[in-house]
Design a protein around this motif. Structure first.
Motif, PDB file in Angstrom:
ATOM      1  N   GLY A 110       1.329  -0.819   0.402  1.00 51.47           N
ATOM      2  CA  GLY A 110      -0.034   0.096   0.062  1.00 51.47           C
ATOM      3  C   GLY A 110       1.070   1.163   0.258  1.00 51.47           C
ATOM      4  O   GLY A 110       0.163   1.943  -0.243  1.00 51.47           O
ATOM      5  N   VAL A 111       1.709   1.291   0.751  1.00 47.02           N
ATOM      6  CA  VAL A 111       2.323   2.376   0.632  1.00 47.02           C
ATOM      7  C   VAL A 111       3.968   3.148  -0.272  1.00 47.02           C
ATOM      8  O   VAL A 111       3.349   3.594  -0.482  1.00 47.02           O
ATOM      9  CB  VAL A 111       3.468   2.318   2.083  1.00 47.02           C
ATOM     10  CG1 VAL A 111       4.740   3.631   2.076  1.00 47.02           C
ATOM     11  CG2 VAL A 111       2.906   2.228   3.311  1.00 47.02           C
ATOM     12  N   VAL A 154      -3.913   3.906   2.518  1.00 46.93           N
ATOM     13  CA  VAL A 154      -2.366   3.329   3.447  1.00 46.93           C
ATOM     14  C   VAL A 154      -2.578   3.351   4.545  1.00 46.93           C
ATOM     15  O   VAL A 154      -1.441   3.104   5.155  1.00 46.93           O
ATOM     16  CB  VAL A 154      -1.789   3.439   2.661  1.00 46.93           C
ATOM     17  CG1 VAL A 154      -1.600   3.169   1.329  1.00 46.93           C
ATOM     18  CG2 VAL A 154      -1.673   5.189   2.274  1.00 46.93           C
ATOM     19  N   GLU A 155      -3.050   4.576   5.233  1.00 45.90           N
ATOM     20  CA  GLU A 155      -2.956   5.350   6.539  1.00 45.90           C
ATOM     21  C   GLU A 155      -1.388   5.281   6.566  1.00 45.90           C
ATOM     22  O   GLU A 155      -0.156   5.021   7.772  1.00 45.90           O
ATOM     23  CB  GLU A 155      -3.589   4.228   7.625  1.00 45.90           C
ATOM     24  CG  GLU A 155      -4.529   3.628   8.054  1.00 45.90           C
ATOM     25  CD  GLU A 155      -4.587   3.160   8.840  1.00 45.90           C
ATOM     26  OE1 GLU A 155      -4.100   2.568   9.777  1.00 45.90           O
ATOM     27  OE2 GLU A 155      -5.976   2.940   9.073  1.00 45.90           O
ATOM     28  N   LEU A 156      -0.946   6.939   6.198  1.00 45.25           N
ATOM     29  CA  LEU A 156       0.988   7.187   5.710  1.00 45.25           C
ATOM     30  C   LEU A 156       0.885   7.626   7.257  1.00 45.25           C
ATOM     31  O   LEU A 156       2.692   6.738   7.626  1.00 45.25           O
ATOM     32  CB  LEU A 156       0.606   8.352   4.353  1.00 45.25           C
ATOM     33  CG  LEU A 156       1.956   8.394   4.088  1.00 45.25           C
ATOM     34  CD1 LEU A 156       3.358   6.603   3.678  1.00 45.25           C
ATOM     35  CD2 LEU A 156       1.675   9.131   3.567  1.00 45.25           C
ATOM     36  N   THR A 275      -4.846   5.324 -10.821  1.00 41.59           N
ATOM     37  CA  THR A 275      -4.969   5.414  -8.634  1.00 41.59           C
ATOM     38  C   THR A 275      -5.533   4.611  -8.494  1.00 41.59           C
ATOM     39  O   THR A 275      -6.140   4.799  -6.887  1.00 41.59           O
ATOM     40  CB  THR A 275      -5.081   6.663  -8.272  1.00 41.59           C
ATOM     41  OG1 THR A 275      -6.237   7.342  -8.882  1.00 41.59           O
ATOM     42  CG2 THR A 275      -3.827   7.925  -9.168  1.00 41.59           C
ATOM     43  N   PHE A 276      -7.180   3.852  -9.060  1.00 41.57           N
ATOM     44  CA  PHE A 276      -7.795   3.082  -8.323  1.00 41.57           C
ATOM     45  C   PHE A 276      -7.113   1.991  -7.845  1.00 41.57           C
ATOM     46  O   PHE A 276      -7.453   1.460  -7.426  1.00 41.57           O
ATOM     47  CB  PHE A 276      -8.973   3.158  -9.392  1.00 41.57           C
ATOM     48  CG  PHE A 276      -9.548   1.872  -8.770  1.00 41.57           C
ATOM     49  CD1 PHE A 276     -10.928   2.562  -8.203  1.00 41.57           C
ATOM     50  CD2 PHE A 276     -10.144   0.930 -10.153  1.00 41.57           C
ATOM     51  CE1 PHE A 276     -12.099   1.649  -7.589  1.00 41.57           C
ATOM     52  CE2 PHE A 276     -11.283   0.250  -9.194  1.00 41.57           C
ATOM     53  CZ  PHE A 276     -12.179   0.082  -8.122  1.00 41.57           C
ATOM     54  N   GLU A 277      -6.033   1.828  -8.837  1.00 40.22           N
ATOM     55  CA  GLU A 277      -5.515   0.894  -8.499  1.00 40.22           C
ATOM     56  C   GLU A 277      -4.280   0.159  -7.024  1.00 40.22           C
ATOM     57  O   GLU A 277      -5.115  -0.737  -6.660  1.00 40.22           O
ATOM     58  CB  GLU A 277      -3.705   0.367  -9.152  1.00 40.22           C
ATOM     59  CG  GLU A 277      -3.124  -0.821  -8.352  1.00 40.22           C
ATOM     60  CD  GLU A 277      -1.679  -0.953  -9.893  1.00 40.22           C
ATOM     61  OE1 GLU A 277      -0.467  -1.569  -9.231  1.00 40.22           O
ATOM     62  OE2 GLU A 277      -1.708   0.076 -10.828  1.00 40.22           O
ATOM     63  N   PRO A 278      -4.038   1.571  -6.193  1.00 41.23           N
ATOM     64  CA  PRO A 278      -4.044   0.490  -5.191  1.00 41.23           C
ATOM     65  C   PRO A 278      -5.547   0.830  -3.898  1.00 41.23           C
ATOM     66  O   PRO A 278      -5.049   0.161  -2.682  1.00 41.23           O
ATOM     67  CB  PRO A 278      -3.662   2.895  -4.435  1.00 41.23           C
ATOM     68  CG  PRO A 278      -2.848   2.827  -5.532  1.00 41.23           C
ATOM     69  CD  PRO A 278      -4.423   2.630  -7.129  1.00 41.23           C
ATOM     70  N   VAL A 279      -6.626   1.452  -4.387  1.00 40.08           N
ATOM     71  CA  VAL A 279      -7.729   0.923  -3.668  1.00 40.08           C
ATOM     72  C   VAL A 279      -8.173  -0.356  -3.416  1.00 40.08           C
ATOM     73  O   VAL A 279      -8.271  -0.876  -2.960  1.00 40.08           O
ATOM     74  CB  VAL A 279      -8.525   2.495  -4.206  1.00 40.08           C
ATOM     75  CG1 VAL A 279     -10.301   1.306  -3.691  1.00 40.08           C
ATOM     76  CG2 VAL A 279      -8.219   3.664  -4.359  1.00 40.08           C
ATOM     77  N   VAL A 280      -8.027  -0.675  -5.423  1.00 36.19           N
ATOM     78  CA  VAL A 280      -8.249  -2.985  -5.239  1.00 36.19           C
ATOM     79  C   VAL A 280      -7.390  -3.138  -4.395  1.00 36.19           C
ATOM     80  O   VAL A 280      -7.704  -3.866  -3.973  1.00 36.19           O
ATOM     81  CB  VAL A 280      -8.757  -2.122  -6.619  1.00 36.19           C
ATOM     82  CG1 VAL A 280      -8.063  -4.378  -6.787  1.00 36.19           C
ATOM     83  CG2 VAL A 280      -9.367  -1.726  -7.446  1.00 36.19           C
ATOM     84  N   ALA A 281      -6.010  -2.622  -4.497  1.00 30.82           N
ATOM     85  CA  ALA A 281      -4.810  -3.266  -3.822  1.00 30.82           C
ATOM     86  C   ALA A 281      -4.955  -3.652  -2.469  1.00 30.82           C
ATOM     87  O   ALA A 281      -5.021  -4.681  -1.407  1.00 30.82           O
ATOM     88  CB  ALA A 281      -3.157  -2.843  -4.510  1.00 30.82           C
TER      89      ALA A 281
END
Length: 315
Positions: A110-111, A154-156, A275-281
């Motif tokens: 995620g990060v 990702v709660e950075l 940028t939809f990819e990290p959400v799905v990931a």
């Protein structure tokens, strides 16, 4: 001043921008699943360089087979194009995928993806200050929403001590992804998605063959089995099957969709939708790897989707 890449004027009756957005969203979903598959595959003993090599070499062979069978004329290359395709393959394909694999091996997926998908900002800045394109305010708002949303997904703020190698590789991957989108958009005026992808993977495969000759590749590792980890830890899969998924679904299909979408929408908008990819990931990591997925991720995902909708409305 460099001429800006031109696409179909949006708003015309034959405008297929919706198709372009759908293609990017589908590619992003497949890339997201592929990220977890690659994370598991790296635990088999293959290094990021080896996985990048076999992925790009097999993809080049598959693209070649498709083109020879259905469109051999598309393999023609002019002298003026050759240098462009060489740089595209070495930098935008070989380097980008290797940096991404190094990033996910040394940092949480995620990060790593949050950093990689700062690419929309770089694409918009490049289009504005190099191509001298007019970037609507809605696009800047969409970029801002996507970055904020990804930070929440990702709660950075919960992780500040990330591996320096992973973070550096992720930022490098973001910059190279920017170059990929811009170069692919520009070349799509002259070449179809399949042949552009083929030459990108071809030159990447040649580069890796020089770095590590194919006879030195650890082929025996492909016969091993590896745990699927997380909620699927009781199951295992042969490495060759995971690699096959990475090559066919995570590379052949995904890159055809992503590169082909640039015929219908600009690189700026494609990078925002991607940028939809990290959400799905994050969802895949929760369902597969057992990683937590709480209210913060839901809010972040909603903000990213809002950013994508804002980008689509900027016509």
């Amino acid at each position: 001043m460099v001429d800006a890449p031109t696409l179909l004027p949006e708003g015309r009756e034959d405008d297929k921008s919706r198709l372009g957005y759908a293609m990017v969203a589908t590619a992003a979903t497949l890339f997201a699943v592929n990220g977890s598959v690659m994370k598991v595959t790296l635990d088999s003993g293959l290094t990021p360089r080896e996985l990048a090599q076999i992925r790009q070499t097999c993809a080049a062979l598959l693209f070649l087979g498709l083109l020879v069978a259905f469109a051999p004329r598309r393999l023609r290359v002019g002298r003026r194009e050759l240098l462009f395709l060489l740089v595209f393959g070495l930098v935008c394909v070989a380097l980008q995928q290797w940096l991404y694999l190094v990033a996910i091996e040394n940092a949480p997926i995620g990060v790593a993806l949050l950093i990689v998908f700062t690419a929309p900002l770089f694409v918009a800045l490049f289009a504005r200050f190099v191509y001298r394109e007019h970037i609507r305010r809605r696009v800047w708002l969409a970029v801002l929403l996507c970055i904020i949303g990804l930070a929440l997904v990702v709660e950075l703020w919960t992780g500040l001590a990330f591996d320096a190698v992973g973070v550096t590789a992720a930022f490098g991957s973001a910059l190279v992804l920017t170059a990929y989108l811009l170069m692919a958009e520009r070349e799509r005026r002259h070449r179809d998605a399949a042949s552009l992808s083929f030459y990108g993977f071809l030159f990447a495969a040649i580069f890796w063959a020089v770095v590590q000759p194919l006879w030195e590749f650890p082929w025996s590792t492909l016969d091993d089995s590896v745990s699927l980890q997380g909620n699927l830890s009781e199951y295992s899969a042969p490495v060759w099957l995971l690699v096959a998924f990475i090559v066919v679904v995570g590379t052949l299909v995904s890159f055809l969709l992503l590169t082909g979408s640039l015929r219908h929408i600009s690189a700026t908008r494609a990078s925002i939708v991607a940028t939809f990819e990290p959400v799905v990931a994050t969802v895949v990591a929760w369902a597969w790897l057992g990683q937590s997925f709480g209210a913060t991720q839901l809010v972040g995902g909603a903000i990213v989707i809002a950013g994508i909708l804002v980008a689509q409305s900027a016509r």
